[in-house]
Structures are given as C-alpha cells and as structure tokens.
Design a protein around this motif. Structure first.
Motif, PDB file in Angstrom:
ATOM      1  N   HIS A  82       0.866  -1.408  -0.047  1.00 54.29           N
ATOM      2  CA  HIS A  82       0.063   0.166   0.131  1.00 54.29           C
ATOM      3  C   HIS A  82       0.919   1.462  -0.026  1.00 54.29           C
ATOM      4  N   ILE A  83       0.487   2.210  -0.885  1.00 52.16           N
ATOM      5  CA  ILE A  83       1.373   3.458  -0.983  1.00 52.16           C
ATOM      6  C   ILE A  83       0.350   4.679  -0.811  1.00 52.16           C
ATOM      7  N   ALA A  84      -0.998   4.514  -1.451  1.00 47.51           N
ATOM      8  CA  ALA A  84      -1.919   5.733  -1.139  1.00 47.51           C
ATOM      9  C   ALA A  84      -3.218   5.098  -1.407  1.00 47.51           C
ATOM     10  N   ASP A  85      -4.353   5.824  -0.969  1.00 47.60           N
ATOM     11  CA  ASP A  85      -5.700   5.306  -1.081  1.00 47.60           C
ATOM     12  C   ASP A  85      -6.084   5.528  -2.244  1.00 47.60           C
ATOM     13  N   ASP A  86      -5.407   5.887  -3.467  1.00 48.60           N
ATOM     14  CA  ASP A  86      -6.252   5.912  -4.675  1.00 48.60           C
ATOM     15  C   ASP A  86      -5.182   4.930  -5.744  1.00 48.60           C
ATOM     16  N   THR A  87      -4.421   4.348  -4.960  1.00 48.44           N
ATOM     17  CA  THR A  87      -3.656   3.363  -5.880  1.00 48.44           C
ATOM     18  C   THR A  87      -3.769   1.867  -5.598  1.00 48.44           C
ATOM     19  N   PRO A  88      -4.085   1.131  -6.586  1.00 46.80           N
ATOM     20  CA  PRO A  88      -4.664  -0.321  -6.178  1.00 46.80           C
ATOM     21  C   PRO A  88      -3.159  -0.944  -6.068  1.00 46.80           C
ATOM     22  N   SER A  89      -3.433  -1.981  -5.157  1.00 46.13           N
ATOM     23  CA  SER A  89      -2.051  -2.820  -4.911  1.00 46.13           C
ATOM     24  C   SER A  89      -2.396  -4.098  -5.711  1.00 46.13           C
ATOM     25  N   LEU A  90      -1.594  -4.659  -6.314  1.00 48.99           N
ATOM     26  CA  LEU A  90      -1.462  -6.001  -7.346  1.00 48.99           C
ATOM     27  C   LEU A  90      -1.051  -7.291  -6.510  1.00 48.99           C
ATOM     28  N   ALA A  91      -1.858  -8.125  -6.964  1.00 51.87           N
ATOM     29  CA  ALA A  91      -1.322  -9.575  -6.427  1.00 51.87           C
ATOM     30  C   ALA A  91      -1.338 -10.517  -7.802  1.00 51.87           C
ATOM     31  N   ILE A  92      -0.302 -11.355  -7.893  1.00 49.33           N
ATOM     32  CA  ILE A  92      -0.586 -12.180  -9.045  1.00 49.33           C
ATOM     33  C   ILE A  92       0.130 -13.490  -8.949  1.00 49.33           C
ATOM     34  N   SER A  93      -0.444 -14.701  -9.098  1.00 51.17           N
ATOM     35  CA  SER A  93      -0.001 -15.951  -9.098  1.00 51.17           C
ATOM     36  C   SER A  93      -0.092 -16.977 -10.102  1.00 51.17           C
ATOM     37  N   LEU A  94       0.777 -17.955 -10.432  1.00 50.30           N
ATOM     38  CA  LEU A  94       0.223 -18.876 -11.261  1.00 50.30           C
ATOM     39  C   LEU A  94       0.454 -20.373 -10.663  1.00 50.30           C
ATOM     40  N   TYR A  95      -0.128 -21.290 -11.129  1.00 48.69           N
ATOM     41  CA  TYR A  95       0.157 -22.488 -10.578  1.00 48.69           C
ATOM     42  C   TYR A  95       1.624 -23.086 -10.892  1.00 48.69           C
ATOM     43  N   GLU A  96       2.211 -23.869 -10.257  1.00 48.25           N
ATOM     44  CA  GLU A  96       3.739 -24.143 -10.515  1.00 48.25           C
ATOM     45  C   GLU A  96       3.994 -24.562 -11.816  1.00 48.25           C
ATOM     46  N   GLY A  97       3.272 -25.605 -12.410  1.00 46.69           N
ATOM     47  CA  GLY A  97       3.530 -25.766 -13.631  1.00 46.69           C
ATOM     48  C   GLY A  97       3.400 -24.983 -14.891  1.00 46.69           C
ATOM     49  N   TYR A  98       3.016 -23.786 -14.574  1.00 44.18           N
ATOM     50  CA  TYR A  98       2.758 -22.712 -15.597  1.00 44.18           C
ATOM     51  C   TYR A  98       3.675 -21.626 -15.430  1.00 44.18           C
ATOM     52  N   ARG A  99       4.558 -21.393 -14.543  1.00 42.79           N
ATOM     53  CA  ARG A  99       5.481 -20.306 -14.219  1.00 42.79           C
ATOM     54  C   ARG A  99       6.469 -20.615 -15.404  1.00 42.79           C
ATOM     55  N   GLY A 100       7.081 -19.492 -15.547  1.00 43.57           N
ATOM     56  CA  GLY A 100       8.333 -19.274 -16.521  1.00 43.57           C
ATOM     57  C   GLY A 100       7.902 -19.511 -18.023  1.00 43.57           C
ATOM     58  N   LYS A 101       6.643 -19.579 -18.250  1.00 38.07           N
ATOM     59  CA  LYS A 101       6.192 -19.744 -19.822  1.00 38.07           C
ATOM     60  C   LYS A 101       5.539 -18.422 -20.499  1.00 38.07           C
ATOM     61  N   GLY A 102       5.906 -17.377 -19.888  1.00 41.60           N
ATOM     62  CA  GLY A 102       5.162 -16.056 -20.628  1.00 41.60           C
ATOM     63  C   GLY A 102       3.913 -15.726 -19.904  1.00 41.60           C
ATOM     64  N   ILE A 103       3.293 -16.653 -19.396  1.00 44.48           N
ATOM     65  CA  ILE A 103       1.763 -16.132 -18.726  1.00 44.48           C
ATOM     66  C   ILE A 103       1.718 -15.002 -17.924  1.00 44.48           C
ATOM     67  N   GLY A 104       2.598 -15.182 -17.082  1.00 46.23           N
ATOM     68  CA  GLY A 104       2.666 -13.980 -15.956  1.00 46.23           C
ATOM     69  C   GLY A 104       2.470 -12.534 -16.726  1.00 46.23           C
ATOM     70  N   THR A 105       3.527 -12.473 -17.495  1.00 45.01           N
ATOM     71  CA  THR A 105       3.737 -11.403 -18.537  1.00 45.01           C
ATOM     72  C   THR A 105       2.756 -10.863 -19.109  1.00 45.01           C
ATOM     73  N   LYS A 106       1.658 -11.787 -19.728  1.00 40.60           N
ATOM     74  CA  LYS A 106       0.768 -11.601 -20.578  1.00 40.60           C
ATOM     75  C   LYS A 106      -0.354 -11.048 -19.571  1.00 40.60           C
ATOM     76  N   LEU A 107      -0.662 -11.740 -18.504  1.00 44.97           N
ATOM     77  CA  LEU A 107      -1.774 -11.293 -17.369  1.00 44.97           C
ATOM     78  C   LEU A 107      -1.301 -10.006 -16.979  1.00 44.97           C
ATOM     79  N   MET A 108      -0.044  -9.621 -16.366  1.00 43.92           N
ATOM     80  CA  MET A 108       0.448  -8.286 -15.978  1.00 43.92           C
ATOM     81  C   MET A 108       0.103  -7.160 -17.229  1.00 43.92           C
ATOM     82  N   ASN A 109       0.475  -7.354 -18.332  1.00 45.55           N
ATOM     83  CA  ASN A 109       0.429  -6.467 -19.261  1.00 45.55           C
ATOM     84  C   ASN A 109      -1.113  -6.267 -19.759  1.00 45.55           C
ATOM     85  N   HIS A 110      -2.164  -7.131 -19.505  1.00 47.37           N
ATOM     86  CA  HIS A 110      -3.560  -7.172 -19.776  1.00 47.37           C
ATOM     87  C   HIS A 110      -4.097  -6.184 -18.461  1.00 47.37           C
ATOM     88  N   MET A 111      -3.565  -6.530 -17.405  1.00 47.39           N
ATOM     89  CA  MET A 111      -4.105  -5.740 -16.230  1.00 47.39           C
ATOM     90  C   MET A 111      -3.702  -4.254 -16.238  1.00 47.39           C
TER      91      MET A 111
END
Length: 158
Positions: A82-111
């Motif tokens: 948390h840094i400010a009341d008008d700034t959302p905080s982000l959380a992200i996770s993937l199931y273990e077998g799906y990490r390191g395949k670019g999925i997190g990057t795509k999710l983050m860019n869409h978000m």
C-alpha cells in the motif's frame, strides 16, 4: 500449453482466489511451503476477503485449455504494498507448472492496460527481494519505490 486466454474472473469463480493467494506466497529456496491455513491470517485475507464488493476490486485470469492456471488481481487495500488510498495494490500468481512460460507477463500487461483504461495513474505491489518475480515486474514497467529489509515496494505508472 495449447490455447491461452486472458479474461475477467467471473463472480462465481471468486473462490479460486484462495488457491492463488496460497500460490502467491513466496517460499525461499530450501524452505518448505507453509500450511494452507496461513491464508486465513488477517494480513493475507485483506487480499481476497469480500472480493468483488468494492469498486476497485478487479481480477483477470489466465486460462489454458479451459483450465484456470493463473490470476492477477487488484484492490485498494492496506496491504504490504500500500502506498496511497487511490492506488490499487496488485497480486499475481500461477500454478507451479505454468510459471516461466510468459503467462504472468501476458496477465500483467493485460492488467496494466485495463487499469489505464479505468483511469488509474499507478499501481503498487510488495515483493520479497529473493523472489524471481522481481524481474517480471521490472520487465512490465515497475520500479523500486522503497527498499525494506526483506522486500521491495514497487510502483508502475500507467
């Protein structure tokens, strides 16, 4: 991995956030994963309790072959990042077998694109210094705003 889809989490799917909250817990090398009961702690429940009931709650999921494999969600909350009341905080996770395949990057860019469309100016998160996800966050535009003993508070301007 055949077909990857990034889409908004449906209301009836909200319970899956418990799984992804647990998956988001960073476990340093050589240590064992804590009991799943840990997600019942108040400081972690802030990420998912009553999700969808606040205007700033928003979640995207990654689906591979019609199976939810990752989630990226935000809300304005008094969490570790948390840094400010008008700034959302982000959380992200993937199931273990799906990490390191670019999925997190795509999710983050869409978000990030979605939040920019919603007129947010920036987004924040907290990450353990040892967590490899620091590289992902830097790659999509986050920078270190504050360095604490074991973690970084990172911010991305939208």
């Amino acid at each position: 991995m055949n077909r990857l889809t990034i889409r908004k989490l449906k209301t009836e799917e909200y319970p899956v956030l418990e799984d992804f909250l647990y998956e988001a817990i960073f476990v340093p090398k050589g240590e064992s994963k804590p009991s799943r009961e840990i997600i019942k702690n108040e400081d972690l429940q802030v990420y998912i309790k009553d999700f969808g009931k606040h205007n700033d709650d928003y979640c995207l999921i990654a689906e591979c072959d019609k199976k939810i494999v990752g989630a990226c969600w935000v809300r304005i909350m008094n969490d570790y990042g948390h840094i400010a009341d008008d700034t959302p905080s982000l959380a992200i996770s993937l199931y273990e077998g799906y990490r390191g395949k670019g999925i997190g990057t795509k999710l983050m860019n869409h978000m990030l694109a979605s939040l920019k469309e919603k007129s947010y100016k920036r987004i924040s998160l907290s990450v353990q210094k040892e967590n490899n996800a620091v590289n992902l966050y830097r790659k999509v535009g986050f920078h270190i705003m504050e360095e604490k003993e074991e973690e970084y508070i990172m911010v991305c301007s939208l």
